[in-house]
Design an enzyme around this catalytic site. Structure first.
Site, PDB file in Angstrom:
ATOM      1  N   ASP A 274       0.810  -1.219   0.000  1.00  0.00           N
ATOM      2  CA  ASP A 274       0.000   0.000   0.000  1.00  0.00           C
ATOM      3  C   ASP A 274       0.845   1.270   0.000  1.00  0.00           C
ATOM      4  OD1 ASP A 274      -2.352  -1.576   0.164  1.00  0.00           O
ATOM      5  OD2 ASP A 274      -1.944  -1.860   2.294  1.00  0.00           O
TER       6      ASP A 274
ATOM      7  N   LYS B 256       1.637   2.319  -5.041  1.00  0.00           N
ATOM      8  CA  LYS B 256       2.243   1.847  -6.285  1.00  0.00           C
ATOM      9  C   LYS B 256       1.317   2.044  -7.488  1.00  0.00           C
ATOM     10  CE  LYS B 256       2.828  -2.260  -4.534  1.00  0.00           C
ATOM     11  NZ  LYS B 256       2.415  -2.008  -3.150  1.00  0.00           N
ATOM     12  N   GLY B 257       0.007   1.790  -7.270  1.00  0.00           N
ATOM     13  CA  GLY B 257      -0.949   1.876  -8.383  1.00  0.00           C
ATOM     14  C   GLY B 257      -0.883   3.212  -9.082  1.00  0.00           C
TER      15      GLY B 257
ATOM     16  N   GLY C 226      -4.652  -4.631  -3.960  1.00  0.00           N
ATOM     17  CA  GLY C 226      -5.653  -3.639  -4.329  1.00  0.00           C
ATOM     18  C   GLY C 226      -4.923  -2.373  -4.730  1.00  0.00           C
ATOM     19  N   HIS C 227      -4.936  -2.077  -6.013  1.00  0.00           N
ATOM     20  CA  HIS C 227      -4.268  -0.873  -6.499  1.00  0.00           C
ATOM     21  C   HIS C 227      -5.325   0.172  -6.842  1.00  0.00           C
ATOM     22  CE1 HIS C 227      -0.317  -3.072  -7.746  1.00  0.00           C
ATOM     23  NE2 HIS C 227      -0.426  -2.885  -6.460  1.00  0.00           N
TER      24      HIS C 227
ATOM     25  N   ARG D 161       3.078 -29.077  -6.012  1.00  0.00           N
ATOM     26  CA  ARG D 161       2.865 -29.618  -7.357  1.00  0.00           C
ATOM     27  C   ARG D 161       1.491 -30.275  -7.523  1.00  0.00           C
ATOM     28  NH1 ARG D 161       8.169 -32.509  -6.260  1.00  0.00           N
ATOM     29  NH2 ARG D 161       7.097 -32.272  -4.297  1.00  0.00           N
TER      30      ARG D 161
ATOM     31  N   GLN E 172       1.877  -5.833  -3.205  1.00  0.00           N
ATOM     32  CA  GLN E 172       2.307  -5.901  -1.796  1.00  0.00           C
ATOM     33  C   GLN E 172       3.628  -5.137  -1.616  1.00  0.00           C
ATOM     34  OE1 GLN E 172       1.379  -9.356  -3.158  1.00  0.00           O
ATOM     35  NE2 GLN E 172      -0.675  -8.656  -2.764  1.00  0.00           N
TER      36      GLN E 172
ATOM     37  N   THR F 101       3.057 -12.418   2.865  1.00  0.00           N
ATOM     38  CA  THR F 101       2.220 -13.059   1.867  1.00  0.00           C
ATOM     39  C   THR F 101       3.018 -14.230   1.291  1.00  0.00           C
ATOM     40  OG1 THR F 101       0.734 -12.678   0.004  1.00  0.00           O
ATOM     41  CG2 THR F 101       2.890 -11.559  -0.079  1.00  0.00           C
TER      42      THR F 101
ATOM     43  N   LEU G 142       2.775  12.465   0.305  1.00  0.00           N
ATOM     44  CA  LEU G 142       3.455  13.520   1.053  1.00  0.00           C
ATOM     45  C   LEU G 142       2.443  14.365   1.823  1.00  0.00           C
ATOM     46  CD1 LEU G 142       6.183  14.986   1.606  1.00  0.00           C
ATOM     47  CD2 LEU G 142       5.544  16.570  -0.223  1.00  0.00           C
TER      48      LEU G 142
HETATM   49  P1  IMP Z   1      -2.459 -12.811   2.094  1.00  0.00           P
HETATM   50  O1  IMP Z   1      -1.598 -12.274   1.020  1.00  0.00           O
HETATM   51  O2  IMP Z   1      -3.927 -12.586   1.856  1.00  0.00           O
HETATM   52  O3  IMP Z   1      -2.144 -14.231   2.445  1.00  0.00           O
HETATM   53  O4  IMP Z   1      -2.149 -11.975   3.434  1.00  0.00           O
HETATM   54  C1  IMP Z   1      -0.894 -12.050   4.091  1.00  0.00           C
HETATM   55  C2  IMP Z   1      -0.513 -10.696   4.652  1.00  0.00           C
HETATM   56  O5  IMP Z   1      -0.212  -9.815   3.592  1.00  0.00           O
HETATM   57  C3  IMP Z   1      -1.607 -10.000   5.467  1.00  0.00           C
HETATM   58  O6  IMP Z   1      -0.978  -9.236   6.486  1.00  0.00           O
HETATM   59  C4  IMP Z   1      -2.244  -9.078   4.464  1.00  0.00           C
HETATM   60  O7  IMP Z   1      -2.891  -7.993   5.074  1.00  0.00           O
HETATM   61  C5  IMP Z   1      -1.026  -8.648   3.675  1.00  0.00           C
HETATM   62  N1  IMP Z   1      -1.351  -8.234   2.309  1.00  0.00           N
HETATM   63  C6  IMP Z   1      -1.670  -9.027   1.251  1.00  0.00           C
HETATM   64  N2  IMP Z   1      -1.868  -8.300   0.164  1.00  0.00           N
HETATM   65  C7  IMP Z   1      -1.668  -7.016   0.505  1.00  0.00           C
HETATM   66  C8  IMP Z   1      -1.685  -5.794  -0.221  1.00  0.00           C
HETATM   67  O8  IMP Z   1      -1.920  -5.738  -1.436  1.00  0.00           O
HETATM   68  N3  IMP Z   1      -1.410  -4.661   0.487  1.00  0.00           N
HETATM   69  C9  IMP Z   1      -1.114  -4.712   1.804  1.00  0.00           C
HETATM   70  N4  IMP Z   1      -1.067  -5.817   2.521  1.00  0.00           N
HETATM   71  C10 IMP Z   1      -1.336  -6.973   1.872  1.00  0.00           C
HETATM   72 MG    MG Z   2      -2.993  -1.866  -1.834  1.00  0.00          MG
END
Ligand code: IMP
Ligand code: MG
Length: 422
Positions: free
Chosen positions: A13, A16-17, A40-41, A143, A223, A238, A330
């Site tokens: 977060d 980047k998007g 989520g971008h 696999r 991420q 993740t 900023l």
């Molecule tokens: P997962 O990717 O859903 O397995 O989540 C694992 C961890 O990564 C958790 O703390 C999520 O909140 C975090 N996470 C996964 N995707 C994002 C992202 O796009 N932005 C921020 N945190 C993420």
């Molecule tokens: Mg995001």
């Protein structure tokens, strides 16, 4: 612009998007290489807000090819939905999107297992997005995963899915969860498969052909560095490689074909989900949430917030080989008189300048802060480096220097024109 890898230098977060959307103007192709619809971008174009989960943000610009690489895990039903939502508002997707035939498919049993495992962990939960990401990558490593090429071949798909549902239903039953109906999963996935089939391709060959013809590629990371499966704050991470190397394995483009790495970071720190966040601070969280900022784009959860952690970003610069930095948000610090920056971690007698691997060590670390003067004036209407408040410029230069890379961009709001180049 040549081939650029863009990564998040913090916990995801980083904005980047928005930066991807701006950089896309200069490239021909945008590639997603890891993660799934956990990402989520958010991109604002004029008054319109777009939230992308699987499709590269490049799709919002006409005539850019977007590629979902082999390293991504795809929920095909979610992807079809995302395509349809974009097409409904007049964004052309077909013809502009290619999906790797080697990308793995996320199934409902992955989501069920994700949720089950999280609830069984109780207090120790990871705080996942419950999109089935971990179990899907788990199957890939074991696999036993199904790939896009399987999804679009009806006979093969039926045979393989039958076996997977059988095994996973046994696991789900053992965990006290409801078993899945083969037919329901099969029919909905086959429908999505038919819809996606024209977009599925050998993206590796496609990318190399395009590079031969002089195409410039942007590899968009999802991420952030400290959510990386290998280098993040394991197990609170993740299940993919969010660092720059993931762009190579997740696309089939070799490291020596990459020309630069851009790191994106905020001038403060946020994290969504559980796990360490050394500079976490309630006051800055209240301030940012009070401004209506820092709520997750995928799950809507309030993000945890803290001061800028230069130990973390310096570590990220090393892991990713960051050449250039883009600092977003900023304007989030516009109302502060004083801004703290964490310059080191104090762990007992030791002073650490990197993020330790062991979370127990990390939990015993105290951030060492240095205070810098805030600019305490709105920056969102400013459009050039020269007209930014001197204290803001100086703060940006300091955090870039501490991180160890060159500051080339900053952003003072979500709009395309709220981007300042140095
Ligand atoms: P997962 O990717 O859903 O397995 O989540 C694992 C961890 O990564 C958790 O703390 C999520 O909140 C975090 N996470 C996964 N995707 C994002 C992202 O796009 N932005 C921020 N945190 C993420
Ligand atoms: Mg995001």
């Amino acid at each position: 612009m040549a081939n650029t890898i863009l990564v998040g230098a913090q916990w995801g977060d980083e904005g980047k998007g928005k930066i991807i959307d701006v950089l896309t103007e200069e490239v021909d192709i945008v590639v997603r290489t890891q993660g799934g619809n956990n990402a989520g971008h958010t991109v604002w174009i004029g008054e319109k807000k777009y939230v992308l989960h699987l499709i590269p943000s490049g799709i919002l610009r006409e005539d850019k090819l977007c590629v979902i690489g082999n390293g991504v895990v795809i929920d095909p039903i979610g992807l079809v939905q995302e395509i349809e939502e974009l097409e409904r508002v007049g964004i052309r997707v077909s013809g502009n999107l290619l999906i790797s035939e080697a990308a793995h498919v996320v199934f409902p049993y992955h989501r069920e297992l994700d949720a089950r495992r999280e609830s069984m962990k109780g207090q120790n939960k990871i705080g996942t997005t419950k999109r089935g990401i971990g179990p899907a990558y788990g199957d890939k490593a074991a696999r036993t995963g199904l790939r896009m090429i399987d999804l679009i071949n009806p006979e093969r798909f039926e045979e393989k899915l039958r076996l997977r549902i059988k095994e996973n239903n046994e696991i789900l039953r053992a965990l006290g969860a409801k078993p899945l109906s083969f037919k329901k999963v099969h029919d909905s996935y086959r429908a999505a498969g038919d819809r996606l089939k024209p977009l599925v391709a050998n993206t590796v060959i496609h990318l190399h052909q395009a590079m031969k013809n002089g195409a410039d590629i942007l590899f968009e990371g999802a991420q952030g560095t400290f959510l990386d499966l290998d280098h993040g704050t394991y197990p609170f991470v993740t299940s993919s490689n969010t660092t720059a190397g993931g762009a190579c394995t997740g696309s089939g483009v070799a490291p020596n074909r990459m020309d630069r790495v851009i790191g994106v970071m905020k001038p403060y720190t946020t994290r969504v989900g559980e796990g360490p966040l050394p500079t976490e601070n309630a006051q800055i969280a209240d301030m940012l949430h009070g401004m209506g900022r820092e709520f997750g784009a995928t799950t809507g959860r309030a993000r945890r917030c803290g001061w800028f952690d230069a130990v973390a970003t310096r570590h990220a610069a090393i892991l990713n080989g960051i050449d250039e930095l883009a600092v977003t948000n900023l304007d989030g610090l516009d109302t502060l008189d004083t801004i703290e920056v964490c310059t080191a971690y104090k762990c007992g007698e030791k002073v650490l300048e990197y993020v330790p691997v062991d979370l127990e060590t990390l939990s015993q670390c105290e951030p060492v802060y240095t205070a810098f003067p805030g600019w305490n004036t709105p920056t969102d209407k400013i459009r050039s480096w020269k007209t930014l408040p001197p204290k803001a410029r100086s703060y940006l230069k300091i955090i870039a220097e501490m991180t160890g890379a060159e500051l080339t961009m900053t952003s003072v709001g979500p709009a395309r024109d709220q981007t300042i180049f140095l």
